[in-house]
Design a protein around this motif. Structure first.
Motif, PDB file in Angstrom:
ATOM      1  N   GLU A  36      -2.523  13.783   3.729  1.00  0.00           N
ATOM      2  CA  GLU A  36      -1.468  12.709   3.173  1.00  0.00           C
ATOM      3  C   GLU A  36      -1.096  11.962   4.570  1.00  0.00           C
ATOM      4  O   GLU A  36      -0.785  10.532   4.468  1.00  0.00           O
ATOM      5  CB  GLU A  36      -0.458  13.279   2.562  1.00  0.00           C
TER       6      GLU A  36
ATOM      7  N   CYS B 177      -7.167   7.406  -5.534  1.00  0.00           N
ATOM      8  CA  CYS B 177      -6.113   6.597  -5.715  1.00  0.00           C
ATOM      9  C   CYS B 177      -5.780   5.730  -6.480  1.00  0.00           C
ATOM     10  O   CYS B 177      -6.885   4.756  -6.576  1.00  0.00           O
ATOM     11  CB  CYS B 177      -5.849   6.074  -4.149  1.00  0.00           C
TER      12      CYS B 177
ATOM     13  N   ILE C 120      -1.751   9.407  -6.567  1.00  0.00           N
ATOM     14  CA  ILE C 120      -2.967  10.201  -6.406  1.00  0.00           C
ATOM     15  C   ILE C 120      -3.399  10.542  -7.815  1.00  0.00           C
ATOM     16  O   ILE C 120      -2.564  11.473  -8.460  1.00  0.00           O
ATOM     17  CB  ILE C 120      -2.879  11.493  -5.499  1.00  0.00           C
TER      18      ILE C 120
ATOM     19  N   ARG D  57      -8.648   1.181  -8.893  1.00  0.00           N
ATOM     20  CA  ARG D  57      -8.766   2.443  -8.088  1.00  0.00           C
ATOM     21  C   ARG D  57      -9.751   2.604  -6.730  1.00  0.00           C
ATOM     22  O   ARG D  57     -10.430   1.728  -7.040  1.00  0.00           O
ATOM     23  CB  ARG D  57      -8.763   3.621  -8.862  1.00  0.00           C
TER      24      ARG D  57
ATOM     25  N   VAL E 152       1.298   3.770  -4.762  1.00  0.00           N
ATOM     26  CA  VAL E 152      -0.050   4.336  -4.787  1.00  0.00           C
ATOM     27  C   VAL E 152       0.129   5.710  -5.339  1.00  0.00           C
ATOM     28  O   VAL E 152       0.632   6.284  -4.596  1.00  0.00           O
ATOM     29  CB  VAL E 152      -0.661   4.216  -3.610  1.00  0.00           C
TER      30      VAL E 152
ATOM     31  N   SER F  73      -9.819  11.710  -2.160  1.00  0.00           N
ATOM     32  CA  SER F  73      -8.489  11.361  -3.141  1.00  0.00           C
ATOM     33  C   SER F  73      -8.684  10.158  -3.715  1.00  0.00           C
ATOM     34  O   SER F  73      -9.240   9.295  -3.216  1.00  0.00           O
ATOM     35  CB  SER F  73      -7.304  11.432  -2.041  1.00  0.00           C
TER      36      SER F  73
ATOM     37  N   ARG G 245      -3.746   9.463   5.542  1.00  0.00           N
ATOM     38  CA  ARG G 245      -3.673   8.264   4.389  1.00  0.00           C
ATOM     39  C   ARG G 245      -2.616   7.326   4.688  1.00  0.00           C
ATOM     40  O   ARG G 245      -2.527   6.292   4.373  1.00  0.00           O
ATOM     41  CB  ARG G 245      -3.617   8.973   3.068  1.00  0.00           C
TER      42      ARG G 245
END
Length: 135
Positions: free
Chosen positions: A31, A107, A56, A86, A54, A105, A34
Motif C-alpha cells: 500500500e 484497483c 481495492i 479498473r 481508488v 492488486s 502504491r
C-alpha cells in the motif's frame, strides 16, 4: 515498460513472534508503494484525480521467502492490466536483492461523492501507460 521503485522502511511492529515480517504487513508495505506512485509521483506530474478515490477490489499475494527485520525492502511495481474502469498493479518485494514476495492488486477508480465506481480519465490512463506491461 518502466517499473516504479519504492524503498520501504521496516518497523518493529511489522515483526511477528518468529522475527519475520508478518504476512499481513506485506499488504501495508505494498500500500505504501502504491500510494507513492498514485499520489506522490502522480502529483509531481500534475495529476491529482487519483487522490479523490481508488478502492481495492482484490489482493493476491505470493510469499516466496521470509523477510527478516532490517533497514528497508525495495518494492518494484508496474501496471499489469489497464481497463476502462479498473487497473491491476503488480509488485515484487525485494529483501537484500532477492524477490521475497509477488503480489497483485485490482484497483477501481471510485467517485466518493456519488459512492460508485468510475472510469479512468484520459490523464490517468496516460500516467499509467509508461508502467504498463506489454504482452
Amino acid at each position: 515498460m518502466a517499473r516504479f521503485g519504492y524503498e520501504a522502511a521496516l518497523r518493529w511492529s511489522d515483526m511477528d513472534v518468529y522475527g519475520h515480517v508478518n504476512n499481513a504487513r506485506f499488504l501495508t508495505l505494498y500500500e505504501e508503494a502504491r500510494v507513492a506512485l498514485m499520489f506522490t509521483e502522480a502529483r509531481k506530474q500534475g495529476l491529482t484525480s487519483l487522490e479523490e478515490g481508488v478502492v481495492i477490489a482484490r489482493h493476491e499475494v505470493d510469499y516466496l521467502r521470509p523477510v527478516d527485520y532490517g533497514d528497508t525492502v525495495r518494492i518494484e511495481m508496474w501496471i499489469d492490466e489497464l481497463r476502462p474502469s479498473r487497473f491491476v498493479v503488480a509488485y515484487e518485494l525485494f529483501d537484500d536483492g532477492v524477490v521475497a514476495s509477488r503480489a497483485k492488486s485490482v484497483c477501481v477508480p471510485y467517485d466518493l461523492t456519488a459512492a460508485r465506481p468510475r472510469r479512468l480519465s484520459p490523464g490517468e490512463r496516460a500516467f499509467f501507460e509508461p508502467y504498463l506491461a506489454r504482452p
